[in-house]
Design a protein around this motif. Structure first.
Motif, mmCIF file in Angstrom:
data_model
loop_
_atom_site.group_PDB
_atom_site.id
_atom_site.type_symbol
_atom_site.label_atom_id
_atom_site.label_comp_id
_atom_site.label_asym_id
_atom_site.label_seq_id
_atom_site.Cartn_x
_atom_site.Cartn_y
_atom_site.Cartn_z
ATOM 1 N N GLY A 138 0.760 -1.236 0.000
ATOM 2 C CA GLY A 138 0.000 0.000 0.000
ATOM 3 C C GLY A 138 0.790 1.284 0.000
ATOM 4 N N SER A 139 2.121 1.227 0.139
ATOM 5 C CA SER A 139 2.876 2.483 0.182
ATOM 6 C C SER A 139 4.356 2.272 -0.130
ATOM 7 N N VAL A 140 5.015 3.399 -0.354
ATOM 8 C CA VAL A 140 6.469 3.442 -0.477
ATOM 9 C C VAL A 140 6.982 4.085 0.798
ATOM 10 N N ARG A 141 7.912 3.421 1.470
ATOM 11 C CA ARG A 141 8.496 3.945 2.707
ATOM 12 C C ARG A 141 9.902 4.449 2.410
ATOM 13 N N VAL A 142 10.184 5.653 2.859
ATOM 14 C CA VAL A 142 11.497 6.277 2.714
ATOM 15 C C VAL A 142 12.075 6.426 4.107
ATOM 16 N N GLU A 143 13.319 5.986 4.286
ATOM 17 C CA GLU A 143 14.006 6.175 5.566
ATOM 18 C C GLU A 143 15.395 6.742 5.285
ATOM 19 N N VAL A 144 15.725 7.814 5.965
ATOM 20 C CA VAL A 144 17.062 8.391 5.877
ATOM 21 C C VAL A 144 17.612 8.437 7.299
#
Length: 158
Positions: A84-90
């Motif tokens: 259901g989504s794209v997760r971005v982690e920095v």
């Protein structure tokens, strides 16, 4: 008495992780890598999801380079294609507490990055880095048409 077995659909989570130098060049590369990875996952350039993720990655990477930089240490970009989504982690390695989102004045040079993240992400949060020191800023962008994309990706894996 046991409940009958109900088969569950397979959930595939795709993950891309890259460590990058904490420099402006590393921040630019993070944005380019994110767009290429989204394209590989079937999310084409120019779509609202790709554009939102592009801006979010650019802002978070710029923050990691500008505010989270520790000389000699990299920052990490992680993208996940989750149901259901794209997760971005920095993630950066600076041990200072996170500054909250605040409106910037009209003449200030900066201070708008997290406001953009707040506007473009469907959800976002800041987590302590494991292992310390540092922090991870995580943002998610909902992905319209997720079931069709998952079926297409599953067919490509076969």
């Amino acid at each position: 008495m046991t409940a009958p077995f109900t088969p569950q659909p397979t959930v595939t989570v795709r993950v891309f992780t890259q460590r990058l130098s904490a420099t402006p060049r590393g921040a630019r590369l993070a944005r380019h890598l994110a767009l290429n990875q989204l394209h590989d996952w079937g999310i084409p350039h120019g779509t609202p999801t790709a554009e939102n993720v592009e801006v979010i990655v650019a802002e978070l990477a710029a923050n990691a380079v500008t505010h989270g930089r520790v000389p000699g240490r990299d920052f990490e970009l992680r993208l996940s294609l989750v149901p259901g989504s794209v997760r971005v982690e920095v993630t950066d390695t600076r041990g200072e507490p996170f500054a909250s989102v605040r409106p910037s004045g009209p003449l200030e040079d900066g201070g708008r990055g997290l406001l953009l993240v707040d506007a473009l992400a469907d959800r976002w949060e800041v987590l302590d880095r494991e292992p310390p020191p540092g922090k991870t800023v995580r943002a998610e962008v909902d992905l319209p048409g997720w079931p069709a994309l998952a079926r297409k990706a599953g067919a490509a894996d076969s």
